[in-house]
Design a protein around this motif. Structure first.
Motif, PDB file in Angstrom:
ATOM      1  N   ILE A 182      10.830 -12.878   6.041  1.00  0.00           N
ATOM      2  CA  ILE A 182      10.996 -12.834   7.497  1.00  0.00           C
ATOM      3  C   ILE A 182      12.375 -13.261   7.953  1.00  0.00           C
ATOM      4  N   ASN A 200      -6.079  -3.807   7.441  1.00  0.00           N
ATOM      5  CA  ASN A 200      -5.428  -5.115   7.232  1.00  0.00           C
ATOM      6  C   ASN A 200      -5.441  -5.960   8.492  1.00  0.00           C
ATOM      7  N   GLY A 207       8.892  -2.959  12.450  1.00  0.00           N
ATOM      8  CA  GLY A 207       7.768  -3.015  11.523  1.00  0.00           C
ATOM      9  C   GLY A 207       7.547  -1.698  10.794  1.00  0.00           C
ATOM     10  N   LEU A 263       6.463 -13.827   4.711  1.00  0.00           N
ATOM     11  CA  LEU A 263       6.592 -12.388   4.501  1.00  0.00           C
ATOM     12  C   LEU A 263       6.055 -11.621   5.693  1.00  0.00           C
ATOM     13  N   ARG A 264       6.690 -10.494   6.002  1.00  0.00           N
ATOM     14  CA  ARG A 264       6.055  -9.544   6.896  1.00  0.00           C
ATOM     15  C   ARG A 264       6.050  -8.201   6.168  1.00  0.00           C
ATOM     16  N   ALA A 265       5.360  -7.241   6.743  1.00  0.00           N
ATOM     17  CA  ALA A 265       5.314  -5.932   6.101  1.00  0.00           C
ATOM     18  C   ALA A 265       6.154  -4.942   6.898  1.00  0.00           C
ATOM     19  N   VAL A 266       6.776  -4.027   6.172  1.00  0.00           N
ATOM     20  CA  VAL A 266       7.478  -2.911   6.802  1.00  0.00           C
ATOM     21  C   VAL A 266       6.940  -1.641   6.156  1.00  0.00           C
ATOM     22  N   THR A 267       6.618  -0.664   6.982  1.00  0.00           N
ATOM     23  CA  THR A 267       6.168   0.621   6.452  1.00  0.00           C
ATOM     24  C   THR A 267       7.291   1.644   6.590  1.00  0.00           C
ATOM     25  N   ASP A 315       3.432 -11.781  16.484  1.00  0.00           N
ATOM     26  CA  ASP A 315       3.539 -12.294  15.120  1.00  0.00           C
ATOM     27  C   ASP A 315       3.670 -11.127  14.155  1.00  0.00           C
ATOM     28  N   SER A 316       4.899 -10.904  13.680  1.00  0.00           N
ATOM     29  CA  SER A 316       5.182  -9.706  12.879  1.00  0.00           C
ATOM     30  C   SER A 316       4.528  -9.763  11.509  1.00  0.00           C
ATOM     31  N   ARG A 317       3.907 -10.888  11.160  1.00  0.00           N
ATOM     32  CA  ARG A 317       3.255 -10.983   9.847  1.00  0.00           C
ATOM     33  C   ARG A 317       1.898 -10.291   9.832  1.00  0.00           C
ATOM     34  N   PHE A 318       1.469  -9.796  11.000  1.00  0.00           N
ATOM     35  CA  PHE A 318       0.175  -9.112  11.070  1.00  0.00           C
ATOM     36  C   PHE A 318       0.360  -7.695  11.603  1.00  0.00           C
ATOM     37  N   THR A 319      -0.625  -6.852  11.377  1.00  0.00           N
ATOM     38  CA  THR A 319      -0.623  -5.498  11.919  1.00  0.00           C
ATOM     39  C   THR A 319      -1.804  -5.347  12.865  1.00  0.00           C
ATOM     40  N   PHE A 322      -3.189 -19.599   7.042  1.00  0.00           N
ATOM     41  CA  PHE A 322      -2.293 -19.662   5.885  1.00  0.00           C
ATOM     42  C   PHE A 322      -2.587 -20.910   5.060  1.00  0.00           C
ATOM     43  N   LYS A 366       4.079   0.828   2.405  1.00  0.00           N
ATOM     44  CA  LYS A 366       4.119  -0.465   3.093  1.00  0.00           C
ATOM     45  C   LYS A 366       4.559  -1.511   2.082  1.00  0.00           C
ATOM     46  N   GLN A 425       1.925  -0.223   9.120  1.00  0.00           N
ATOM     47  CA  GLN A 425       2.293  -1.507   9.722  1.00  0.00           C
ATOM     48  C   GLN A 425       2.554  -1.249  11.201  1.00  0.00           C
ATOM     49  N   HIS A 436       0.858  -1.195   0.000  1.00  0.00           N
ATOM     50  CA  HIS A 436       0.000   0.000   0.000  1.00  0.00           C
ATOM     51  C   HIS A 436       0.881   1.226   0.000  1.00  0.00           C
ATOM     52  N   GLU A 480       2.726 -15.824   1.792  1.00  0.00           N
ATOM     53  CA  GLU A 480       2.404 -14.985   2.956  1.00  0.00           C
ATOM     54  C   GLU A 480       2.969 -15.564   4.265  1.00  0.00           C
TER      55      GLU A 480
END
Lengths: 495, 495
Positions: free
Chosen positions: A147, B481, B444, A487-491, B472-476, A475, A142, B462, A124, A484
């Motif tokens: 990971i 989301n 994150g 993967l993690r997200a970083v903003t 769990d860093s795969r979620f926000t 998952f 984002k 994030q 995003h 997924e």
């Protein structure tokens, strides 16, 4: 000849313990000695993976797509050798080898395609608005980040598609995560030959050393050391509930717990409603016979229990099913130990009170057979005997004859989480029925008028259900969405 | 007056244990007695939630959107009462109450919008192709399903936005999961008043009883019973690392483990490079001063440690920062116990060898103050003393003066996972620097030239980083989301 571990770009044979693989059809031992990885070798693989992560996770996803496609090219160039080795070690036939080979290359290409799409990394983006009241809106981008280093355990029943460069490895590499494969000792040759190709390609593309390592072992220590290693950030596993739970416990006890995606056992209940077998008896019997016995029933989605309701239709169906099933052929299973366990469990099933043998197919002269068989019991017995809910890995299914649909639904309320739940029916409103709702609650995939085996590789596939069929039902292990897991997200925020 | 638990649509006051809330500014106790939930009441809330799940998870998402919007309407109608209660119980001021109120209603509306969008439920669809070779392609429809009843723990520092109908509850309800809120005992009035409105709306819309329950308790037993209950399928928690880990251990030990999304503590490191403070000293000092002290520093994203490199610029910055920071005002914290812990920890920080107090602001005559303060130490001390890496919840930050950027980066290699990592810089290529890569690996969210507080609610946000900042860093936990935490996929397959 001794076969080493592949620690990064180096072959390594420091250990003293060796093992051999076997042709399960003939019981012939292959002469090559696989050297089990030592503590030091495992440590080095983890150190290299950590170092590789820094670089590899920040390569453009186009580079990683190129890596996956180059692996496909290598696999295809060595297809005859690989499928021959596969058949020799697994006892599975050439046709199955080719289907699984095609699935493996398809998966690698599918991940390559997904991560090649324009701006794949960006989840995003939000533009800044410095004039927003009461506070300025920052710019937020984002994006996706692997990971960290992942350990993949080869699966006994999928030497290609869920092992060395199978679904888990392909997903992890696509995500930018280095992978350490713990080869499955039943098909260590197949695994090693594939691994050599991966290493060759990685070197050719100048990817960082440690992006892929391959270690051998028959015991638990190597796997334990890997999943407890602080540099490892995730685990992919396909196998038994016992194995999956052990891994989950180890990773949860770490100072920094890490996610394990374990795809474990499943009974894959199949409900056959009287309405379905009025006209479709033979068709359903044929489908189920094949689904239970193909590849010696060595699929996580093999139907393990068939639920029917006492009725004239059911009686007729049982007769047809018996006739169809008796014609099934016994094949060798992937390993003597798998065949032994199968034989032990099928015997134990019919030793339970109120359980009878319904059909047992004929034997053949091959070794390590999984002889197709059906057992039969009543609803109450199934409901009260927990052992009957456990997966029997191989070409066996238990027929459960319930008093009526009410009892059938009550029994199914009490079963564990499942990968799949199938319903054969001929009812217009099945998707608003209580049975359908129950199926959704219990499983990750609900199959209407079909069998659960033959898992389509598609983003529309869900392969992962409520515990204990999977460790995390949020998952999937099949299809490109499975990325997924890794993967993690970083903003990134800028004013 | 006694205040009951809300078990489904019934008020329930069976317990003998009661507690009161307090005005932290005046230390005045409110007269109302909150009745702690009994074992039976908790059990009933779980039974009702399970029953409600069947219906609620299959309501159209439009109905759930309507529910969320109706809650917003009720909240807005009672805004003055709710914000007044909020201020009374938390010591936070009216402005903050209004910002948080707006955030809460914004979140509810955002989830309503997301799930109202056309075909929101469908993740993927694949058409059948009966003519495909070698096997027909089935029709697959993959759709979203709520995972089951969720327990949400109210957060001490966000009586609106991360409590009763805060982010976790809104996400769970939007996903089709019934919610049991364990109210935070520091602001039980605020929570109860909000909960009453939710129950009223649920009844008006004829939603199944048990879609929402609200239980009170000061100890751990009620929470423990809830997260261990077999009917509960997930947990949302915002709070301390200790609390989050305890929940994670409890849920992992269940026969059927369930996911916990715990948003725990974070140090939120801020690196201030010499290049940034050449011209921007005052600006950065002002931003950081406010970020550390606003709302008494009671934010999970409050900067807890500032990293600088020995230099003339740094010396000048420290002088400016001291001047700016001295002007900060001490406010009451949300509860006497929070203030006591803050006072204890800030004292303990400067008792560590090689740590000095740098600034302590003036006190005021209010009770339960969090007096803004800065401590200072060197890089090596920070690196070798694990206590200094722990979160001090409140308006405190530790200045860490490193020998050079090399030492700074080495120290930051050793820190735990973080929610955020900020860098003040004036460098063109920051996003390809080693420091930036390190920031991505540790957190994150990476903030360039800004402060971590003020978490924008956006799909581009994030809020969740590597362990232990999140489970769990795969979620926000922030942004729409976050609904993914409470959803799994089910595929319906037809031939």
């Amino acid at each position: 000849m001794k076969i080493p571990n592949l620690i990064g770009y180096t072959t390594s044979s420091e250990g003293a313990i060796t093992f051999q693989t076997i042709n399960p059809i003939t019981d012939e031992l292959y002469p090559e000695l696989f050297i089990e990885a030592t503590h030091d070798e495992v440590e080095r693989s983890a150190i290299l993976a950590k170092a590789a992560y820094r670089t590899f996770s920040r390569t453009s996803s186009k580079v990683r797509a190129q890596f996956l496609r180059a692996i496909v090219k290598e696999l295809e160039q060595h297809k005859s050798l690989l499928t021959a080795t596969y058949c020799d070690e697994s006892g599975l036939n050439q046709q199955r080898a080719e289907v699984e080979f095609a699935r493996t290359t398809f998966q690698l290409k599918a991940f390559a395609d997904v991560i090649s799409s324009e701006n794949w990394e960006i989840k995003h983006h939000l533009d800044a608005d410095p004039s927003r009241i009461p506070i300025p809106k920052p710019q937020l981008t984002k994006y996706k980040l692997g990971i960290g280093p992942i350990v993949v355990f080869g699966a006994s029943n999928f030497p290609f598609a869920y092992s060395t460069v199978g679904g888990d490895t392909a997903a992890a590499l696509a995500a930018g995560c280095p992978v350490i494969v713990k080869s499955h000792p039943f098909h260590a040759h197949t695994s090693y030959k594939v691994a050599q190709l991966v290493v060759k390609v990685a070197q050719q593309l100048s990817l960082p050393e440690g992006v892929f390592s391959h270690v051998n072992a028959t015991g638990y220590e190597v796997g334990k050391q890997l999943v407890q290693h602080p540099y490892i950030q995730g685990v992919g596993f396909t196998g038994s509930i016992k194995g999956g739970l052990a891994l989950q416990q180890l990773t949860q006890k770490r100072e920094v717990p890490i996610p394990v995606f374990a795809e474990m056992g499943s009974l894959n209940p199949v409900v056959i409603l009287p309405s379905a077998i009025k006209d479709q008896s033979e068709n359903i019997a044929n489908k189920l016979g094949l689904s239970i016995t193909q590849s010696s029933g060595q699929f996580c989605t093999k139907p393990g229990a068939l639920f029917l309701v006492k009725s004239i239709e059911t009686n007729r169906f049982l007769e047809t099913f018996k006739t169809v099933f008796e014609q099934q052929v016994a094949f060798s299973m992937v390993h003597p130990s798998i065949s032994r366990t199968y034989t032990y469990l099928t015997k134990k099933v019919i030793e339970q009170s109120n359980v009878q043998q319904f059909v047992q197919c004929k034997s053949t002269k091959n070794c390590n057979l999984g002889i197709p068989q059906l057992s039969i019991t009543d609803g109450q017995t199934f409901d009260s005997n927990k052992f009957l809910q456990e997966e029997v890995f191989g070409p066996h299914a238990l027929l459960v004859i319930c008093e009526d649909q009410n009892e059938l639904e009550q029994i199914l309320e009490n079963i564990h989480g499942q990968l799949t739940f199938s319903i054969f029916h001929d009812e217009e409103n099945i998707q608003t029925s209580n049975l359908f709702y129950l199926a959704q609650e219990k499983a990750g995939r609900v199959i209407l008028n079909g069998v659960p085996t033959g898992v389509e590789v598609s983003p529309a596939m869900q392969h992962g259900g409520p515990f204990p069929s999977s460790s995390d039902s949020r998952f999937t292990a099949v299809g490109t969405n499975s990325i997924e897991r890794f993967l993690r997200a970083v903003t990134i925020q800028k004013s």
